[in-house]
Design a protein around this motif. Structure first.
Motif, short mmCIF file in Angstrom:
data_model
loop_
_atom_site.label_atom_id
_atom_site.label_comp_id
_atom_site.label_asym_id
_atom_site.label_seq_id
_atom_site.Cartn_x
_atom_site.Cartn_y
_atom_site.Cartn_z
N PHE A 1 -1.76 -8.71 -16.87
CA PHE A 1 -2.21 -8.89 -15.50
C PHE A 1 -1.06 -8.82 -14.50
CE2 PHE A 1 -3.71 -11.16 -11.77
CZ PHE A 1 -4.90 -10.51 -11.55
N LEU A 2 -0.05 -9.66 -14.69
CA LEU A 2 1.03 -9.71 -13.70
C LEU A 2 1.77 -8.39 -13.58
CD1 LEU A 2 2.51 -13.29 -14.23
CD2 LEU A 2 0.99 -12.48 -12.43
N GLN A 3 2.09 -7.78 -14.72
CA GLN A 3 2.84 -6.53 -14.65
C GLN A 3 2.02 -5.41 -14.02
OE1 GLN A 3 4.67 -5.46 -18.37
NE2 GLN A 3 5.86 -7.35 -18.46
N LEU A 4 0.77 -5.32 -14.37
CA LEU A 4 -0.06 -4.26 -13.81
C LEU A 4 -0.28 -4.44 -12.31
CD1 LEU A 4 -2.94 -3.47 -16.34
CD2 LEU A 4 -1.27 -1.89 -15.40
N VAL A 5 -0.64 -5.65 -11.93
CA VAL A 5 -1.04 -5.89 -10.55
C VAL A 5 0.16 -6.09 -9.63
CG1 VAL A 5 -2.37 -7.40 -9.04
CG2 VAL A 5 -3.27 -6.79 -11.28
N LEU A 6 1.11 -6.89 -10.05
CA LEU A 6 2.22 -7.22 -9.15
C LEU A 6 3.11 -6.03 -8.82
CD1 LEU A 6 3.36 -10.81 -10.13
CD2 LEU A 6 2.01 -10.05 -8.19
N VAL A 7 3.24 -5.08 -9.73
CA VAL A 7 4.07 -3.92 -9.42
C VAL A 7 3.50 -3.19 -8.20
CG1 VAL A 7 4.74 -1.62 -10.24
CG2 VAL A 7 5.02 -3.59 -11.72
N SER A 8 2.19 -2.99 -8.18
CA SER A 8 1.57 -2.32 -7.03
C SER A 8 1.71 -3.15 -5.76
CB SER A 8 0.09 -2.04 -7.29
OG SER A 8 -0.04 -1.09 -8.31
N VAL A 9 1.50 -4.45 -5.87
CA VAL A 9 1.60 -5.32 -4.69
C VAL A 9 3.03 -5.33 -4.16
CG1 VAL A 9 1.36 -7.69 -3.87
CG2 VAL A 9 -0.37 -6.71 -5.38
N ILE A 10 4.01 -5.36 -5.05
CA ILE A 10 5.42 -5.33 -4.63
C ILE A 10 5.73 -4.02 -3.91
CG2 ILE A 10 7.80 -5.19 -5.48
CD1 ILE A 10 6.94 -7.31 -7.60
N ILE A 11 5.23 -2.91 -4.43
CA ILE A 11 5.46 -1.62 -3.78
C ILE A 11 4.83 -1.61 -2.39
CG2 ILE A 11 4.98 0.85 -3.87
CD1 ILE A 11 5.21 0.67 -6.91
N VAL A 12 3.64 -2.18 -2.26
CA VAL A 12 2.99 -2.26 -0.95
C VAL A 12 3.87 -3.05 0.02
CG1 VAL A 12 1.02 -3.21 0.32
CG2 VAL A 12 0.64 -1.97 -1.80
N GLY A 13 4.37 -4.18 -0.44
CA GLY A 13 5.24 -5.01 0.40
C GLY A 13 6.51 -4.27 0.80
N GLN A 14 7.12 -3.56 -0.17
CA GLN A 14 8.32 -2.80 0.14
C GLN A 14 8.03 -1.68 1.14
OE1 GLN A 14 9.56 -1.72 -3.83
NE2 GLN A 14 11.09 -3.34 -3.88
N ASN A 15 6.87 -1.04 0.99
CA ASN A 15 6.50 0.01 1.94
C ASN A 15 6.36 -0.56 3.35
OD1 ASN A 15 6.50 1.95 -0.05
ND2 ASN A 15 4.29 1.89 -0.35
N GLN A 16 5.78 -1.75 3.45
CA GLN A 16 5.63 -2.39 4.76
C GLN A 16 6.99 -2.75 5.35
OE1 GLN A 16 2.80 -2.82 6.57
NE2 GLN A 16 1.94 -1.51 4.99
N GLN A 17 7.87 -3.27 4.52
CA GLN A 17 9.21 -3.61 5.00
C GLN A 17 9.97 -2.36 5.44
OE1 GLN A 17 10.82 -5.75 1.66
NE2 GLN A 17 10.09 -7.73 2.43
N THR A 18 9.83 -1.28 4.68
CA THR A 18 10.48 -0.02 5.03
C THR A 18 9.94 0.52 6.34
OG1 THR A 18 10.89 0.50 2.70
CG2 THR A 18 10.93 2.34 4.25
N ALA A 19 8.62 0.46 6.51
CA ALA A 19 8.02 0.95 7.76
C ALA A 19 8.53 0.16 8.96
CB ALA A 19 6.50 0.88 7.67
N ARG A 20 8.62 -1.16 8.80
CA ARG A 20 9.14 -1.98 9.91
C ARG A 20 10.61 -1.67 10.18
NH1 ARG A 20 5.69 -5.91 7.56
NH2 ARG A 20 7.38 -6.81 6.38
N ALA A 21 11.39 -1.46 9.12
CA ALA A 21 12.81 -1.12 9.30
C ALA A 21 12.95 0.23 10.00
CB ALA A 21 13.52 -1.09 7.96
N GLU A 22 12.09 1.19 9.65
CA GLU A 22 12.14 2.49 10.32
C GLU A 22 11.75 2.36 11.79
OE1 GLU A 22 9.76 5.18 8.00
OE2 GLU A 22 11.26 5.29 6.41
N MET A 23 10.79 1.50 12.09
CA MET A 23 10.40 1.28 13.48
C MET A 23 11.55 0.67 14.27
SD MET A 23 6.46 -0.01 12.94
CE MET A 23 6.41 -0.84 14.51
N ARG A 24 12.23 -0.30 13.64
CA ARG A 24 13.38 -0.92 14.32
C ARG A 24 14.50 0.10 14.52
NH1 ARG A 24 12.12 -5.17 10.74
NH2 ARG A 24 13.79 -4.50 9.36
N ALA A 25 14.75 0.93 13.50
CA ALA A 25 15.80 1.95 13.62
C ALA A 25 15.47 2.95 14.72
CB ALA A 25 15.99 2.67 12.28
#
Length: 141
Positions: free
Chosen positions: A76-100
């Motif tokens: 459960f954790l490995q299957l689900v959390l990997v996708s959720v972590i990628i979603v979070g990283q994508n959001q952080q990257t998008a915000r960083a690109e907006m700030r840049a």
């Protein structure tokens, strides 16, 4: 009194706004980017959670706590959390690109303002020189 001579910084002459993303070359890189894009969604996390839940009854039916813990940790954790972590990283990257991008726009605007100020000061210098010259004539120098 020495006259001020404006010297433009070399960076301002050569800089161009570069897009944040460049073309991804090579089959493996394109495939990896495509998979990451597809897995990095909450829909993928929901699908993985559903897939993991299929094996939950089997893990519970063993009655062994270790099997249940293994199912939680390894399935459960490995299957689900990997996708959720990628979603979070994508959001952080998008915000960083907006700030840049905002920082770039601010710097460009500031550069324009400073160039306008430089032109204004040059005009003032010329006017002061003219007034000084006229004043010298009036005083008989």
């Amino acid at each position: 009194m020495a006259k001020y001579q404006y010297q433009q910084h070399p960076h301002t002459k050569t800089r161009e706004h570069q897009p944040a993303s460049k073309a991804i070359a090579g089959f493996n890189n394109r495939l990896g980017a495509w998979i990451t894009t597809k897995v990095g969604t909450m829909w993928a996390a929901y699908a993985f959670a559903a897939l993991a839940l299929i094996s939950l009854p089997s893990a519970i039916s063993t009655g062994d706590v270790r099997v249940i813990v293994d199912w939680i940790a390894q399935t459960f954790l490995q299957l689900v959390l990997v996708s959720v972590i990628i979603v979070g990283q994508n959001q952080q990257t998008a915000r960083a690109e907006m700030r840049a991008e905002a920082t770039y726009k601010d710097a460009t605007a500031l550069l324009h303002e400073v160039q306008q100020l430089q032109q204004h000061l040059s005009h003032q210098d010329a006017e002061l020189q003219r007034l000084r010259k006229d004043l010298g004539k009036d005083l008989g120098k």
